[in-house]
Design an enzyme around this catalytic site. Structure first.
Site, PDB file in Angstrom:
ATOM      1  N   CYS A  46      45.641  33.548  54.116  1.00  0.00           N
ATOM      2  CA  CYS A  46      44.699  33.295  55.169  1.00  0.00           C
ATOM      3  C   CYS A  46      44.078  31.953  54.896  1.00  0.00           C
ATOM      4  CB  CYS A  46      43.697  34.127  55.694  1.00  0.00           C
ATOM      5  SG  CYS A  46      44.633  35.689  56.402  1.00  0.00           S
ATOM      6  N   HIS A  99      44.970  28.475  36.541  1.00  0.00           N
ATOM      7  CA  HIS A  99      44.556  28.453  37.890  1.00  0.00           C
ATOM      8  C   HIS A  99      45.266  29.704  38.537  1.00  0.00           C
ATOM      9  CE1 HIS A  99      43.990  27.666  42.017  1.00  0.00           C
ATOM     10  NE2 HIS A  99      45.334  27.806  42.291  1.00  0.00           N
TER      11      HIS A  99
END
Length: 386
Positions: free
Chosen positions: A45, A82
């Protein structure tokens, strides 16, 4: 023509905090078109990302050119950290949410189905997923998701949900999470879905009721509406009139947005989109848990150690293969010169040759096995022109 490779881990990251939904979707389309090996793409999303190892230089340049403003390119150690950070959940809108682990596993499975995935990229994601599972094993209290943020945004605008009606549009994973969270908050839940069977299954599981996908006048009864669809929420003009003239707060968690733009304009501030939730964010106490930072650092170090060892192992394998190939060439020349040599003598010579080669290679192989920074593997490759 030599193909340029991008040897370090590389990550392309577009998050809703910095990149609007339309730009993320455009980058997602570009990633879907990039049919290349050694690339794992992740779409949620709030994020569109791609992780690569040893990418073709032209592919990397093309993705770099397509990266929208606000997107990031991370290389080497920054990319490694990350990927682990995403899996652990400290980069999520809802810190520590569970969905990202399922989404990362699904992304890796999709990449495997599409073609070969670099072993180092597979290992990096395996390390990241393991760290994510460890982080969640420390969690205390109820699990939170984006559905909780959606309900909280409705409560801020419309007051507590206990004893009030809430509509969930969509019966997928996010719809299920929203319905359960709403029941836990004391709301009465109704479910609308494209397929009546999906709506009935979800409504039955939470003790709710089913309403049509286009609710009509019934839409006025809901204090809040959470839309979680993989396509548009198609409603008639009469439903839109009732909705825009009422007080219901609508939260659209869909990506791309399911609420039509024209309806969103009529709802004005009563429409909350997924990107707004991302910008508001969620900072739980676990976000400052020092164990999470330590876990990320340790996992990155473990992967780095494996990667350096992999270089040494690869150099060792090439060196052994070179020795075996040279031995075979020399023995073949010897057998041609001595065609009548006794078979037992041939076997003895072959065994002695293999033993001598392994003995001569023992020390270089041991040094490669202890190669912590890659210097030994580089020296061996230079010395033997591997």
């Amino acid at each position: 023509m030599t193909t340029i490779q991008v040897p370090d881990p590389i990550a392309f990251a577009c998050h809703a905090r910095f990149v609007p939904a339309s730009d993320r979707e455009a980058f997602a389309r570009r990633l879907r078109e990039a049919t290349c090996a050694n690339l794992v793409t992740l779409e949620t999303c709030h994020r569109v990302e791609a992780y690569g190892m040893g990418l073709d230089g032209e592919v990397a340049a093309s993705l770099t050119a397509a990266l929208p403003a606000g997107g990031q390119i991370l290389l080497g150690e920054h990319a490694i950290v990350h990927v682990i950070d995403v899996a652990v959940g400290t980069d999520s809108v809802v810190v520590g949410e569970d969905q990202i682990l399922h989404q990362m596993r699904a992304a890796l499975d999709a990449a495997r189905a599409a073609g070969p995935v670099d072993a180092a990229l597979e290992r990096l994601l395996a390390h990241a997923l393991r760290a994510g599972r460890s982080a969640r094993s420390w969690r205390q209290g109820p699990r939170r998701s984006l559905a909780d943020l959606a309900l909280e945004s409705i409560e801020r605008a419309a007051g507590p949900l206990a004893g009030r009606d809430l509509l969930v549009v969509g019966a997928g994973q996010m719809g299920r999470l929203t319905a359960r969270a709403a029941i836990a908050a004391g709301a009465s839940v109704s479910v609308a879905n494209r397929t009546a069977s999906g709506a009935a299954a979800l409504a039955g599981s939470v003790g709710g009721r089913v309403v049509p996908f286009d609710p009509g006048d019934d839409v006025a009864h809901f204090a809040g509406i959470v839309v979680a669809l993989s396509g548009p929420w198609i409603v008639t003009e009469s439903t839109a009139d009732v909705l825009s003239g009422g007080t219901s707060v609508v939260v659209d968690l869909s990506m791309p947005a399911a609420v039509p733009a024209w309806l969103g304009e009529r709802l004005g501030p009563r429409l909350v989109v997924a990107d707004a939730l991302a910008r508001a964010g969620d900072r739980l106490a676990s976000a400052t848990d020092p164990r999470l930072g330590t876990l990320i650092e340790r996992t990155a170090a473990e992967f780095g150690e494996w990667q350096r060892g992999r270089d040494g192992r690869a150099a060792a394998a090439v060196l052994v293969a070179r020795a075996d190939r040279e031995s075979e060439i020399e023995l073949a020349a010897l057998w041609r010169a001595l065609p009548d040599l006794d078979p037992d003598a041939r076997r003895a010579i072959e065994g002695m040759t293999r033993h001598l080669a392994r003995r001569l290679l023992r020390q270089p192989l041991e040094r490669l096995g202890r190669d912590g920074d890659g210097r030994e593997s580089r020296a061996v490759r230079d010395l033997f022109a591997l």
